[in-house]
Write a protein that holds these residues in place. Structure first.
Motif, PDB file in Angstrom:
ATOM      1  N   ARG A   1      16.916   3.484 -64.741  1.00 14.60           N
ATOM      2  CA  ARG A   1      15.816   3.555 -63.950  1.00 14.60           C
ATOM      3  C   ARG A   1      15.264   4.919 -63.969  1.00 14.60           C
ATOM      4  O   ARG A   1      14.088   5.420 -64.185  1.00 14.60           O
ATOM      5  CB  ARG A   1      15.824   3.126 -62.667  1.00 14.60           C
ATOM      6  N   SER A   2      16.070   5.967 -63.599  1.00 12.50           N
ATOM      7  CA  SER A   2      15.600   7.370 -63.867  1.00 12.50           C
ATOM      8  C   SER A   2      15.115   8.070 -64.946  1.00 12.50           C
ATOM      9  O   SER A   2      14.135   8.651 -64.719  1.00 12.50           O
ATOM     10  CB  SER A   2      16.831   8.209 -63.230  1.00 12.50           C
TER      11      SER A   2
ATOM     12  N   ARG B   1      11.613   6.304 -65.413  1.00  6.54           N
ATOM     13  CA  ARG B   1      10.566   6.984 -64.309  1.00  6.54           C
ATOM     14  C   ARG B   1      10.193   8.532 -64.569  1.00  6.54           C
ATOM     15  O   ARG B   1       9.130   9.095 -64.415  1.00  6.54           O
ATOM     16  CB  ARG B   1      11.061   6.873 -62.811  1.00  6.54           C
ATOM     17  N   SER B   2      11.223   9.293 -65.129  1.00  5.87           N
ATOM     18  CA  SER B   2      10.895  10.561 -65.426  1.00  5.87           C
ATOM     19  C   SER B   2      10.034  10.659 -66.650  1.00  5.87           C
ATOM     20  O   SER B   2       9.248  11.855 -66.675  1.00  5.87           O
ATOM     21  CB  SER B   2      12.226  11.250 -65.978  1.00  5.87           C
TER      22      SER B   2
END
Length: 256
Positions: free
Chosen positions: A105-106, A109-110
């Motif tokens: 997810r990170s 999202r980044s």
């Protein structure tokens, strides 16, 4: 409590004292087990529920914008579904995303702020239309697999708030209530999600129906089935509240 037992052993206490210390220890373990959340979560896959409340005068414009541009976001990670609220909420949309892990997810999202097309075509235009945003992280319960309906229809999101303790406390009774509805053909289950971040002790159950009338008909018949009544009566002992919403899938939604 473990210290008490060790002290009793080291001081050569009597059998009665040792028994008392052991009883205190086991009671403590049982008390903790009663409030456990259930089996350890081995599967790292989780689902992100994103609910947006849109300014009423801009709902039609927001819907059009999303329908035209959400494919840009869907190229980044897997979207399970995108819906607008028909009943049980006004001017709301919900989308659910699947991630393999929090690192996954990170990473996704980044990259979104760097996606010029997504930022210019969607985010910059959508943000002024949004009044409120809510995000929850949830896991599928271990005894449920995500199902995809074979044809288009409407969806019902039923949100339960249970008493504290997690699935170890209410899991079996709730599973029996859900299974009774499914096995007797009263509803079509899509998925059951237990919240990890957001409101704790909350469970979202997503159902599919051909239309709102077929859902109403199935519900009326189910309420006359003694098996359903008995299972639900047992389950509601652990329930604090319940909220139902009728959802309409967007054109871009993988779940139709």
């Amino acid at each position: 409590m473990l210290c008490t037992l060790r002290c009793a052993l080291s001081k050569g206490k009597t059998a009665a004292a040792l028994t008392s210390a052991w009883t205190d220890l086991t009671r403590g373990v049982q008390a903790k087990a009663a409030f456990a959340t259930g089996p350890r979560q081995h599967d790292t896959t989780f689902y992100e529920f994103r609910t947006y409340t849109i300014k009423p005068s801009l709902m039609a414009e927001f819907t059009k914008l999303s329908n035209e541009n959400f494919h840009i976001r869907m190229a980044r990670s897997e979207m399970i579904g995108y819906w607008t609220y028909e009943l049980g909420g006004l001017n709301k949309v919900l989308h659910i995303w699947k991630y393999d892990s929090f690192a996954h997810r990170s990473a996704v999202r980044s990259k979104l702020p760097q996606d010029k097309e997504w930022q210019e075509k969607y985010i910059c235009k959508a943000l002024p239309m949004i009044e409120k945003q809510e995000i929850e992280i949830a896991y599928l319960v271990p005894w449920c697999k995500l199902q995809k309906p074979e044809k288009e229809g409407v969806y019902e999101l039923v949100t339960y708030m249970f008493k504290p303790g997690g699935p170890a406390v209410w899991g079996q009774a709730f599973k029996a209530a859900i299974s009774t509805h499914v096995h007797n053909g009263y509803a079509n289950l899509v998925g059951i999600f237990n919240t990890e971040y957001g409101l704790i002790n909350q469970v979202h159950v997503l159902w599919w129906n051909e239309n709102a009338d077929s859902r109403a008909a199935g519900r009326h018949v189910a309420h006359e089935d003694a098996r359903v009544v008995a299972a639900v009566r047992e389950s509601v002992r652990f329930l604090d509240s319940q909220r139902n919403a009728l959802l309409i899938p967007a054109p871009s939604s993988p779940l139709k």
